[in-house]
Design a protein around this motif. Structure first.
Motif, PDB file in Angstrom:
ATOM      1  N   ILE A  82      49.918 -10.928 -71.544  1.00  0.00           N
ATOM      2  CA  ILE A  82      50.027 -10.426 -72.926  1.00  0.00           C
ATOM      3  C   ILE A  82      51.260  -9.542 -73.107  1.00  0.00           C
ATOM      4  CG2 ILE A  82      48.337  -8.613 -72.382  1.00  0.00           C
ATOM      5  CD1 ILE A  82      48.015  -8.282 -75.336  1.00  0.00           C
ATOM      6  N   PHE A  83      51.539  -8.664 -72.135  1.00  0.00           N
ATOM      7  CA  PHE A  83      52.693  -7.759 -72.238  1.00  0.00           C
ATOM      8  C   PHE A  83      54.006  -8.522 -72.094  1.00  0.00           C
ATOM      9  CE2 PHE A  83      49.272  -4.930 -70.570  1.00  0.00           C
ATOM     10  CZ  PHE A  83      49.128  -4.167 -71.723  1.00  0.00           C
TER      11      PHE A  83
ATOM     12  N   ILE B 110      53.482   3.601 -72.334  1.00  0.00           N
ATOM     13  CA  ILE B 110      54.305   2.873 -71.353  1.00  0.00           C
ATOM     14  C   ILE B 110      55.263   1.974 -72.133  1.00  0.00           C
ATOM     15  CG2 ILE B 110      54.309   1.200 -69.462  1.00  0.00           C
ATOM     16  CD1 ILE B 110      51.469   2.190 -68.749  1.00  0.00           C
ATOM     17  N   SER B 111      56.520   2.035 -71.759  1.00  0.00           N
ATOM     18  CA  SER B 111      57.557   1.259 -72.454  1.00  0.00           C
ATOM     19  C   SER B 111      57.480  -0.224 -72.094  1.00  0.00           C
ATOM     20  CB  SER B 111      58.936   1.813 -72.096  1.00  0.00           C
ATOM     21  OG  SER B 111      59.934   0.967 -72.617  1.00  0.00           O
ATOM     22  N   LEU B 112      57.682  -1.084 -73.115  1.00  0.00           N
ATOM     23  CA  LEU B 112      57.748  -2.534 -72.906  1.00  0.00           C
ATOM     24  C   LEU B 112      59.166  -3.049 -73.174  1.00  0.00           C
ATOM     25  CD1 LEU B 112      54.431  -3.580 -74.737  1.00  0.00           C
ATOM     26  CD2 LEU B 112      54.744  -3.245 -72.296  1.00  0.00           C
TER      27      LEU B 112
ATOM     28  N   LEU C 227      53.766 -10.430 -84.960  1.00  0.00           N
ATOM     29  CA  LEU C 227      53.569 -10.230 -83.522  1.00  0.00           C
ATOM     30  C   LEU C 227      52.147 -10.625 -83.108  1.00  0.00           C
ATOM     31  CD1 LEU C 227      54.659  -9.266 -80.804  1.00  0.00           C
ATOM     32  CD2 LEU C 227      54.051  -6.932 -81.445  1.00  0.00           C
ATOM     33  N   ALA C 228      51.170 -10.257 -83.933  1.00  0.00           N
ATOM     34  CA  ALA C 228      49.766 -10.601 -83.649  1.00  0.00           C
ATOM     35  C   ALA C 228      49.570 -12.112 -83.632  1.00  0.00           C
ATOM     36  CB  ALA C 228      48.854  -9.965 -84.696  1.00  0.00           C
TER      37      ALA C 228
ATOM     38  N   ARG D 238      56.812  -8.393 -74.934  1.00  0.00           N
ATOM     39  CA  ARG D 238      58.154  -7.962 -74.496  1.00  0.00           C
ATOM     40  C   ARG D 238      59.207  -9.006 -74.866  1.00  0.00           C
ATOM     41  NH1 ARG D 238      59.974  -7.880 -68.187  1.00  0.00           N
ATOM     42  NH2 ARG D 238      62.125  -7.204 -68.479  1.00  0.00           N
ATOM     43  N   THR D 239      58.922 -10.277 -74.581  1.00  0.00           N
ATOM     44  CA  THR D 239      59.879 -11.358 -74.849  1.00  0.00           C
ATOM     45  C   THR D 239      60.188 -11.471 -76.338  1.00  0.00           C
ATOM     46  OG1 THR D 239      58.922 -12.547 -72.978  1.00  0.00           O
ATOM     47  CG2 THR D 239      60.338 -13.808 -74.448  1.00  0.00           C
TER      48      THR D 239
END
Length: 442
Positions: free
Chosen positions: A11-12, A113-115, A57-58, A16-17
């Motif tokens: 998922i992250f 936390i940074s993505l 995004l969702a 991120r992409t």
């Protein structure tokens, strides 16, 4: 501190992409990060802060993970939510992470936390939340003591959840948003040991604001060597007991309020002791005003809570062998399908430390349950109406009135009551034909 392990999930990678392609920033914040740092394995909720349109995004995440599940949109709040049975992802459209962190109540909720490509996996902790987790401390993001009533209750809830150290609070605000405070209070009630949270609310003076009825029943009074138990601490014990068996929030409310009528009905009888006659009836009448004051949802809930409290002592009085079937029928008629919940409250209400007494009370409740089953079975047989008449049986087999018809009807009755066949005309008719063949009517 680097937390790449926390975001080593599909998922992250998807977020991120997509986000970095359009040169925007995104972060995972709150409960997910907190649980990771506390080394909890099963995490179902994820909150994403992003500069991208949260709905787009969702949809992207939904398409890649499980397309069949729905996305929920909250336009006014700028939030999109994706839900499936295993995961709940909230996307919040905000350009600046600091804005969200400042709005958080407690430092342990500000951890992010940074993505992003440049600092992927970096822990962002502007308020010292990691230090507070390690020290088991609840602290506000503001540089002053927590005085807001909702934050106080929320802090107590976190204290129970994570077994943190509580803070000292001196000031209590008497004006509060009732719906929100009850939301937090209900969450405390849903824990396995709600007494911890309720006791802290009492300790800092909030119970006297939320539920003064509970404060009224606190304390022990002694007169001529006769004393009664502290009904406040007894109530906390009952709520803990019932939490072992159920997560029904309204049954827990009934357990919490089942003795509030004792304050009004308490009387001392010479050479006898303290009495609380009809405290259940008085307590049930007090429920309406409590529900209105706390803005609790009424509908069926208020009727349920009132009934459970009203009849909370009835099973105990019906345990004796002299109790008639009709008296138990009256209770079943009054309480309906909630009889199991009522018995559960009675079981939880046994807080005596005397092992022999406790064993006897539980045994009595067990026999009471058996008695109810017998009466229900007896009534089912007595009130049963056959889907097929004797006249119809005579027509099927072309016979006159005889003992075989009685035998067929009796067999049909027990077949339906035992659940061997359904109670309808078609099934009953087939059963009669088959049984008729066996006794040579065809």
């Amino acid at each position: 501190m680097n937390c790449i392990k926390a975001i080593d999930k599909n998922i992250f990678y998807i977020i991120r992409t997509y986000v970095n392609k359009i040169n925007k920033k995104s972060y995972v914040i709150g409960g997910y990060v907190r649980y990771f740092l506390k080394k909890k394995k099963k995490i179902k909720k994820i909150k994403i802060i992003t500069g991208v349109n949260c709905l787009k995004l969702a949809k992207k995440v939904c398409k890649k993970l499980h397309p069949k599940y729905n996305i929920y949109i909250f336009k006014n709040l700028g939030i999109a939510m994706y839900k499936n049975p295993y995961l709940n992802i909230e996307f919040v459209c905000v350009n600046k992470l600091k804005f969200v962190q400042k709005k958080s109540n407690f430092t342990i909720n500000t951890l992010a936390i940074s993505l992003n490509h440049l600092d992927y996996g970096k822990l962002i902790d502007p308020f010292g939340g990691l230090f507070d987790i390690n020290k088991k401390k609840i602290r506000s993001t503001l540089d002053r003591e927590i005085t807001d009533i909702i934050r106080i209750i929320r802090a107590i809830r976190f204290y129970i959840k994570f077994n943190f150290k509580n803070y000292n609070n001196k000031k209590i605000i008497k004006f509060f948003y009732k719906k929100r405070i009850i939301y937090e209070f209900n969450k405390i009630l849903l824990y396995k040991k709600p007494s911890i949270g309720i006791f802290y609310l009492y300790k800092i003076g909030l119970i006297s604001i939320i539920l003064p009825e509970l404060i009224n029943i606190k304390g022990i009074e002694i007169k001529n060597n006769f004393k009664h138990k502290d009904n406040f601490f007894h109530t906390l014990e009952v709520v803990d007991n019932i939490s072992i068996y159920t997560n029904n929030i309204w049954l827990k409310w009934a357990a919490l309020l089942h003795d509030i009528g004792k304050y009004i009905t308490k009387k001392y009888k010479k050479n006898f002791g303290w009495t609380f006659y009809s405290h259940e009836l008085i307590g049930s009448k007090m429920i309406t005003s409590i529900f209105e004051r706390l803005k609790l949802p009424k509908k069926k809930n208020i009727k349920y809570v009132k009934n459970i409290i009203k009849y909370s002592s009835r099973p105990i009085t019906l345990i004796s062998y002299t109790a008639t079937d009709s008296s138990i029928r009256r209770l079943l008629f009054s309480i309906g399908n909630d009889i199991e919940d009522l018995i559960l409250l009675c079981k939880s209400d046994i807080t005596t430390k005397n092992f022999i007494k406790k064993k006897q009370y539980n045994k009595n409740l067990f026999f009471f349950k058996k008695k109810i089953k017998k009466i229900k079975k007896k009534d089912k047989i007595r009130n049963w109406i056959s889907p097929i008449s004797g006249y119809h049986i005579m027509n099927i087999f072309g016979i006159n009135s005889c003992k075989e018809i009685g035998i067929l009807k009796k067999n049909l009755k027990f077949a339906i009551i035992k659940g061997n066949i359904q109670n309808n005309f078609e099934k009953a008719n087939l059963f009669i034909l088959e049984t008729g063949k066996k006794i040579c009517l065809i």
